[in-house]
Design a protein around this motif. Structure first.
Motif, mmCIF file in Angstrom:
data_model
loop_
_atom_site.group_PDB
_atom_site.id
_atom_site.type_symbol
_atom_site.label_atom_id
_atom_site.label_comp_id
_atom_site.label_asym_id
_atom_site.label_seq_id
_atom_site.Cartn_x
_atom_site.Cartn_y
_atom_site.Cartn_z
ATOM 1 N N ASP A 24 0.897 -1.014 0.010
ATOM 2 C CA ASP A 24 0.151 -0.034 0.025
ATOM 3 C C ASP A 24 1.024 1.289 -0.065
ATOM 4 O O ASP A 24 1.854 1.471 0.934
ATOM 5 C CB ASP A 24 -1.040 0.032 1.235
ATOM 6 C CG ASP A 24 -1.981 1.088 1.237
ATOM 7 O OD1 ASP A 24 -1.830 1.872 0.273
ATOM 8 O OD2 ASP A 24 -2.960 1.262 1.936
ATOM 9 N N GLU A 25 0.741 1.990 -1.020
ATOM 10 C CA GLU A 25 1.542 3.089 -1.260
ATOM 11 C C GLU A 25 1.510 4.344 -0.073
ATOM 12 O O GLU A 25 2.405 4.905 0.434
ATOM 13 C CB GLU A 25 1.546 3.741 -2.634
ATOM 14 C CG GLU A 25 2.005 2.860 -3.689
ATOM 15 C CD GLU A 25 1.787 3.515 -5.037
ATOM 16 O OE1 GLU A 25 1.553 4.613 -5.282
ATOM 17 O OE2 GLU A 25 1.966 2.696 -5.819
ATOM 18 N N GLU A 26 0.091 4.438 0.247
ATOM 19 C CA GLU A 26 -0.103 5.697 1.407
ATOM 20 C C GLU A 26 0.529 5.015 2.843
ATOM 21 O O GLU A 26 1.190 5.882 3.344
ATOM 22 C CB GLU A 26 -1.464 5.691 1.281
ATOM 23 C CG GLU A 26 -2.090 6.320 0.261
ATOM 24 C CD GLU A 26 -3.633 6.367 0.183
ATOM 25 O OE1 GLU A 26 -4.277 6.345 1.344
ATOM 26 O OE2 GLU A 26 -4.354 6.508 -0.769
ATOM 27 N N THR A 27 0.147 3.721 3.209
ATOM 28 C CA THR A 27 0.677 3.499 4.447
ATOM 29 C C THR A 27 1.899 2.764 4.596
ATOM 30 O O THR A 27 2.581 2.586 5.671
ATOM 31 C CB THR A 27 -0.318 2.509 5.112
ATOM 32 O OG1 THR A 27 -0.573 1.235 4.316
ATOM 33 C CG2 THR A 27 -1.765 3.192 4.963
ATOM 34 N N GLU A 29 2.203 -0.454 4.240
ATOM 35 C CA GLU A 29 1.814 -1.904 4.513
ATOM 36 C C GLU A 29 1.749 -2.772 3.521
ATOM 37 O O GLU A 29 1.347 -2.370 2.428
ATOM 38 C CB GLU A 29 0.685 -1.762 5.540
ATOM 39 C CG GLU A 29 0.697 -0.952 6.910
ATOM 40 C CD GLU A 29 -0.442 -0.815 7.633
ATOM 41 O OE1 GLU A 29 -1.665 -1.337 6.951
ATOM 42 O OE2 GLU A 29 -0.555 -0.462 8.779
ATOM 43 N N SER A 41 -11.117 -4.013 3.609
ATOM 44 C CA SER A 41 -10.290 -2.725 4.047
ATOM 45 C C SER A 41 -10.742 -2.387 5.363
ATOM 46 O O SER A 41 -11.590 -2.767 6.082
ATOM 47 C CB SER A 41 -10.892 -1.296 3.382
ATOM 48 O OG SER A 41 -12.276 -1.024 3.672
ATOM 49 N N SER A 42 -9.810 -1.572 6.079
ATOM 50 C CA SER A 42 -9.521 -1.102 7.434
ATOM 51 C C SER A 42 -10.692 -0.060 7.809
ATOM 52 O O SER A 42 -10.556 0.864 8.407
ATOM 53 C CB SER A 42 -8.292 -0.789 7.855
ATOM 54 O OG SER A 42 -7.991 0.395 7.208
ATOM 55 N N ARG A 44 -11.964 2.141 6.223
ATOM 56 C CA ARG A 44 -11.649 3.581 5.197
ATOM 57 C C ARG A 44 -12.691 3.525 3.998
ATOM 58 O O ARG A 44 -12.919 2.482 3.155
ATOM 59 C CB ARG A 44 -10.344 3.438 4.572
ATOM 60 C CG ARG A 44 -10.062 4.938 4.017
ATOM 61 C CD ARG A 44 -8.761 4.743 3.392
ATOM 62 N NE ARG A 44 -9.081 5.260 2.105
ATOM 63 C CZ ARG A 44 -8.091 5.013 0.799
ATOM 64 N NH1 ARG A 44 -6.989 4.393 1.001
ATOM 65 N NH2 ARG A 44 -8.501 5.422 -0.388
#
Length: 99
Positions: A24-27, A29, A41-42, A44
Motif C-alpha cells: 500500500d503506497e499510502e501506508t 503496509e 479494508s480497514s 476506510r
C-alpha cells in the motif's frame, strides 16, 4: 517473499517465490492477497473521486471507437478502389507503349 536454494540436479541456484500481498503506497503496509482474494479494508470509506468511471462513459468511448473503425474501413475501401483504377490506367499505358 523469495527463498533461494541450490538445485543439485542442475547445479545452479534457484529461487522459490511466494506472493504475500501488495504494498500500500499510502501506508507502506503489505496488504495480503491470498487465495481468498483481497482482504477487507480497514474501515476506510471509498471517496467519490476513487469510484470507477460510470458505464455510460465506457459506452461513449466504445461508440467513438466504433465510429472511427467505420470511417477507417470506408477510407480503406476508397483507397483500394483508387489503387485498382491507377493499376488499370498503368496497365493501359504499358500496353500502348509496348505496341
Amino acid at each position: 517473499e523469495s527463498e533461494s536454494y541450490w538445485d543439485k540436479e542442475k547445479k545452479q541456484p534457484r529461487s522459490r517465490r511466494k506472493l504475500i500481498g501488495k504494498l500500500d503506497e499510502e501506508t507502506g503496509e503489505i496488504i495480503p492477497t491470498g487465495k481468498s482474494g483481497r482482504k477487507k479494508s480497514s474501515g476506510r470509506k471509498q471517496e467519490e473521486n476513487d469510484s470507477p468511471e460510470p458505464i455510460t462513459e465506457h459506452i461513449r468511448v466504445i461508440a467513438e471507437k466504433d465510429e472511427q473503425i467505420r470511417l477507417l474501413k470506408a477510407e480503406n475501401r476508397a483507397l483500394i478502389k483508387e489503387k485498382q483504377e491507377v493499376l488499370k490506367a498503368l496497365e493501359t499505358l504499358c500496353q500502348r507503349l509496348s505496341d
